[in-house]
Each structure stands twice: as C-alpha cells, then as structure tokens.
Design a protein around this motif. Sequence first.
Motif, PDB file in Angstrom:
ATOM      1  N   TYR A 238      41.129  20.559  38.920  1.00  0.00           N
ATOM      2  CA  TYR A 238      40.145  21.138  38.010  1.00  0.00           C
ATOM      3  C   TYR A 238      38.778  20.481  38.262  1.00  0.00           C
ATOM      4  CZ  TYR A 238      43.271  23.833  34.873  1.00  0.00           C
ATOM      5  OH  TYR A 238      44.116  24.758  34.323  1.00  0.00           O
ATOM      6  N   ARG A 239      38.552  20.022  39.507  1.00  0.00           N
ATOM      7  CA  ARG A 239      37.289  19.340  39.790  1.00  0.00           C
ATOM      8  C   ARG A 239      36.129  20.314  39.904  1.00  0.00           C
ATOM      9  NH1 ARG A 239      40.490  16.495  44.324  1.00  0.00           N
ATOM     10  NH2 ARG A 239      39.930  18.479  45.246  1.00  0.00           N
ATOM     11  N   MET A 240      34.946  19.787  39.683  1.00  0.00           N
ATOM     12  CA  MET A 240      33.717  20.552  39.892  1.00  0.00           C
ATOM     13  C   MET A 240      33.155  20.176  41.266  1.00  0.00           C
ATOM     14  SD  MET A 240      30.191  20.397  37.690  1.00  0.00           S
ATOM     15  CE  MET A 240      30.770  21.266  36.247  1.00  0.00           C
ATOM     16  N   THR A 241      32.487  21.119  41.915  1.00  0.00           N
ATOM     17  CA  THR A 241      31.867  20.780  43.200  1.00  0.00           C
ATOM     18  C   THR A 241      30.503  20.117  42.949  1.00  0.00           C
ATOM     19  OG1 THR A 241      30.675  22.847  43.472  1.00  0.00           O
ATOM     20  CG2 THR A 241      32.944  22.785  44.310  1.00  0.00           C
ATOM     21  N   ASP A 242      30.041  19.369  43.940  1.00  0.00           N
ATOM     22  CA  ASP A 242      28.764  18.671  43.796  1.00  0.00           C
ATOM     23  C   ASP A 242      27.574  19.631  43.821  1.00  0.00           C
ATOM     24  OD1 ASP A 242      29.083  16.011  43.211  1.00  0.00           O
ATOM     25  OD2 ASP A 242      27.930  15.331  44.936  1.00  0.00           O
ATOM     26  N   PHE A 243      27.714  20.745  44.546  1.00  0.00           N
ATOM     27  CA  PHE A 243      26.570  21.683  44.547  1.00  0.00           C
ATOM     28  C   PHE A 243      26.452  22.416  43.211  1.00  0.00           C
ATOM     29  CE2 PHE A 243      29.242  25.356  45.768  1.00  0.00           C
ATOM     30  CZ  PHE A 243      30.242  24.754  46.525  1.00  0.00           C
ATOM     31  N   GLN A 244      27.587  22.615  42.532  1.00  0.00           N
ATOM     32  CA  GLN A 244      27.522  23.186  41.183  1.00  0.00           C
ATOM     33  C   GLN A 244      26.849  22.204  40.232  1.00  0.00           C
ATOM     34  OE1 GLN A 244      31.837  23.959  41.052  1.00  0.00           O
ATOM     35  NE2 GLN A 244      31.307  25.981  40.275  1.00  0.00           N
ATOM     36  N   ALA A 245      27.235  20.940  40.344  1.00  0.00           N
ATOM     37  CA  ALA A 245      26.648  19.914  39.475  1.00  0.00           C
ATOM     38  C   ALA A 245      25.148  19.781  39.735  1.00  0.00           C
ATOM     39  CB  ALA A 245      27.352  18.578  39.701  1.00  0.00           C
ATOM     40  N   ALA A 246      24.746  19.914  41.004  1.00  0.00           N
ATOM     41  CA  ALA A 246      23.321  19.812  41.338  1.00  0.00           C
ATOM     42  C   ALA A 246      22.531  20.928  40.651  1.00  0.00           C
ATOM     43  CB  ALA A 246      23.131  19.889  42.852  1.00  0.00           C
ATOM     44  N   LEU A 247      23.135  22.098  40.563  1.00  0.00           N
ATOM     45  CA  LEU A 247      22.480  23.224  39.879  1.00  0.00           C
ATOM     46  C   LEU A 247      22.251  22.894  38.403  1.00  0.00           C
ATOM     47  CD1 LEU A 247      21.472  26.154  39.870  1.00  0.00           C
ATOM     48  CD2 LEU A 247      23.839  26.921  39.638  1.00  0.00           C
ATOM     49  N   VAL A 248      23.278  22.353  37.765  1.00  0.00           N
ATOM     50  CA  VAL A 248      23.158  21.996  36.344  1.00  0.00           C
ATOM     51  C   VAL A 248      22.143  20.857  36.163  1.00  0.00           C
ATOM     52  CG1 VAL A 248      24.367  21.122  34.307  1.00  0.00           C
ATOM     53  CG2 VAL A 248      25.507  22.710  35.839  1.00  0.00           C
ATOM     54  N   ASN A 249      22.213  19.850  37.023  1.00  0.00           N
ATOM     55  CA  ASN A 249      21.292  18.707  36.900  1.00  0.00           C
ATOM     56  C   ASN A 249      19.849  19.172  36.954  1.00  0.00           C
ATOM     57  OD1 ASN A 249      23.470  16.988  36.795  1.00  0.00           O
ATOM     58  ND2 ASN A 249      23.399  16.474  38.973  1.00  0.00           N
ATOM     59  N   SER A 250      19.589  20.106  37.849  1.00  0.00           N
ATOM     60  CA  SER A 250      18.232  20.609  37.999  1.00  0.00           C
ATOM     61  C   SER A 250      17.803  21.388  36.751  1.00  0.00           C
ATOM     62  CB  SER A 250      18.165  21.478  39.260  1.00  0.00           C
ATOM     63  OG  SER A 250      16.858  21.884  39.509  1.00  0.00           O
ATOM     64  N   GLN A 251      18.695  22.238  36.233  1.00  0.00           N
ATOM     65  CA  GLN A 251      18.369  23.002  35.019  1.00  0.00           C
ATOM     66  C   GLN A 251      18.258  22.108  33.789  1.00  0.00           C
ATOM     67  OE1 GLN A 251      21.108  26.386  34.400  1.00  0.00           O
ATOM     68  NE2 GLN A 251      21.537  26.195  36.549  1.00  0.00           N
ATOM     69  N   PHE A 252      19.088  21.061  33.765  1.00  0.00           N
ATOM     70  CA  PHE A 252      19.159  20.218  32.568  1.00  0.00           C
ATOM     71  C   PHE A 252      17.814  19.570  32.239  1.00  0.00           C
ATOM     72  CE2 PHE A 252      20.852  16.622  29.967  1.00  0.00           C
ATOM     73  CZ  PHE A 252      21.407  17.408  28.980  1.00  0.00           C
ATOM     74  N   LYS A 253      16.982  19.371  33.270  1.00  0.00           N
ATOM     75  CA  LYS A 253      15.652  18.773  33.058  1.00  0.00           C
ATOM     76  C   LYS A 253      14.805  19.623  32.106  1.00  0.00           C
ATOM     77  CE  LYS A 253      15.535  16.967  37.748  1.00  0.00           C
ATOM     78  NZ  LYS A 253      15.158  17.493  39.071  1.00  0.00           N
ATOM     79  N   ARG A 254      15.071  20.921  32.061  1.00  0.00           N
ATOM     80  CA  ARG A 254      14.276  21.771  31.154  1.00  0.00           C
ATOM     81  C   ARG A 254      15.142  22.395  30.062  1.00  0.00           C
ATOM     82  NH1 ARG A 254      15.142  24.440  35.900  1.00  0.00           N
ATOM     83  NH2 ARG A 254      16.005  26.521  35.659  1.00  0.00           N
ATOM     84  N   PHE A 255      16.265  21.755  29.795  1.00  0.00           N
ATOM     85  CA  PHE A 255      17.212  22.280  28.809  1.00  0.00           C
ATOM     86  C   PHE A 255      16.551  22.558  27.451  1.00  0.00           C
ATOM     87  CE2 PHE A 255      20.504  21.439  25.509  1.00  0.00           C
ATOM     88  CZ  PHE A 255      21.285  22.545  25.753  1.00  0.00           C
TER      89      PHE A 255
END
Length: 377
Positions: A238-255
């Motif tokens: 049930y792991r997440m991929t690192d490129f998916q996490a990178a997408l969230v990290n980038s969006q999270f800055k303007r959450f």
Amino acid sequence: MGKTQLENKATTTFIPLMSPDITMEDINAVSEVLKSGRLVQGEKVSELEESIARYLNIKHVIAVSSGTATLHLALIALGISGEDEVIVPAFSFMATANVVELVGAKPVFVDINIDTFNIDSTKIESAITSRTRAIIVVHEFGLAAEIGEIISIANKYGLSVIEDSACALGATENSQYAGTFGIVGSFSLHPRKTITSGEGGVLVTNNDDLANKFRILRNHGAETKNRKTEFILPGYNYRMTDFQAALVNSQFKRFEKIIEYKSIIAQFYLNNVKNSKIKIPYVPANKKHTWQTFHVLLDSSLERDEIIDCLMSKNIGTNYGAQCMPFQKYFLEKYKLNCKELFPCSMLAYKQGLAIPLHTKLTEDNAAFIVEQLNKI
Ligand SMILES: *Cc1c(COP(=O)(O)O)cnc(C)c1O
C-alpha cells in the motif's frame, strides 16, 4: 423544472464539477523525481509525512496508496474482524462501508443529520451493541462531524474512533483539526479532494504502536530494526510512489490559499443562491468548512437527475454527492434494511443532493453564471 427555463444562456466552455489545482511547478516537481530514478516511497514520501504532521500537529503520519487503503489498514491494525461491528454513517462514499466488509466485520449504519450531512450523533448510542468495536466518523464534504460529542460517546463505551477525513484536510471543530480527535485519522489525496497525488492517502495518529503497525502493513509486513529487515506479518503493498508525493508536496505549499479561494466562492454561493427549492449548506459557528464539495439539497418536487442534465446542457457539471450505502446493491441484498424507514435523511441526501462546481479554476463569472442558473430552477 421545464428544460426551457435555462435555455437562453450557455457558457461557451464547460465548467467541470471538480478540477485539480496543478501548476507547472507541480509538474516540474514530479519530473524531477522521474529523472532521479528513485520512484517508490523515498524522501518525497517522508517530506510529505513530515509536512502533514507539522500542519496537523500530530506525532505520526503514514502515507499510503489511497484513502481506501488508509481505512482498510486502520481496521486491520485495530484488529477488527469476524464478529465485530463498526458504526458508520449511512450516507458517505462507498469506501467507508466497503472496508468494514473487507475485514469481515459488520457495518452498522446510522442516519445522518440532514443539515450537516454528517452522522447524527444523537442516534449513535442506540446502535451500540456488545459487539461494537469502533465508530468510523466521516467529516462529509469538508465539514467536521460532531466529533467532540462522538469521542465522549466512544469513551463511555470503550470504542475506537476512526475519522474518515478523506474530504476534510484543514477542517476544524473548536479550532482542532478533523482527523486528530480519534485514535486514528484518515485522509484521501484523490483528485476530488483539495490536494492530490492522483491516488493516495495518509493515516495520522499519536499512537506509537498503531503507527508502527501501519508502516509494517503498508510494506509487505516488513519491519526494519537496527538495519535488519524481518517479515513479521502478511502485509500489503500500500506504498505511495515518490513522484506522487512530490506532487502533493508542491501543492501543499499553497494549501491554505486553495482553501481560501474555495471559501470565497462558497461564500458567494451562500450569499447569492436564493431559491426556495434549493437548500444551501449549513456551517455551525464552531467549525471551519474546507469546501471539498459544495453540496445543496433540492426540494423533493424536483427530479435531481433532470436538473443534472439541464445544468449539463448549460455547460455546468454537477453530480450527486454521496451514496446511501445500505441502499446499494451488495448491502441491500445482504442486510435487507428498510432504508426509507431507518435512514430517511441519508435517503433524502442520496436522492436530492447535488454537488455544484467548486475549485480553483472557477472564475467569478463562472460562479455568477452558476448562481444565475440555480436561481432559475
Ligand atoms: C474519497 C473518499 C474516500 C476514498 O478515498 P480514495 O482515495 O478515493 O480511496 C473514502 N471516504 C470518503 C468519505 C471519501 O470522500
């Protein structure tokens, strides 16, 4: 409603119900990971877990492959199975009840409050039996349920509270974040939610043992101690991929900005939708709504599906918001519950609920046009 009533004006471009907020910067962040060649559960996943932990002020955050996976792991880690019963709201996205079936336990449905679309906390106690182990509370559409009240009930009976906060990252009750009240909180990062990894989710908890179990279960049952890995359980991938996490990290800055933008549009709808046949959402004073979905309730005199078609002909994408879960085929055939009698509010929300567009690509003009069309119904 006669279809002719809305015929005079259509926008030239389609206004979707939902659209993820993805910038060039987000796309570049994903590309960087793809170029690095390190694709699965690495430093970007850790970064995501750390930033959500900081934001929610919670000890452990465990990223997994979907919101449904978070709920599944929550039940497994709490040891819920076989003869156990789990209380769930009758009105939610199907995953909430499906996961209870997946671990072999029995979902016990409780009707919702029609004003908030959340579980009716006054109906929980009468659903508790000697087999009840947990309550899955859903913070539907981004509005926190009566979570303080529900925690008190759960404590009285020794039940675990799992918060299905799939829609509710950033939502609060009395300034405390949804997802941080129960033993475990669960969030989805599906494109329908405020920020997205495509598919993904996170579990949050202050409980060290549970966090450890989640980490082992998401990774094939592997436990690493002193750099030695042992497989101690039949786990999942049930792991997440690192490129998916990178997408969230980038969006999270303007959450916060995303939520603020959506709140402004939501407030515009609240102020301007004036139609006795459309009930606009209610927000209790002690809660912060994150407006994952702007969900209205149509008068019973209106055929909801006709309204959806009608608005579609005006280039406005709308849809129903969630299901009355015990009324869906599998549950209806298995439990044969009289849903109209037992869950009248959930049935009403399921039949007459309508989600209208709310996302960061929506312009003021779009919102004004949507209001105009809604007011003509
Ligand atoms: C979206 C959602 C889920 C499932 O999340 P996925 O990431 O799509 O698996 C579960 N519960 C609720 C209330 C949801 O809205």
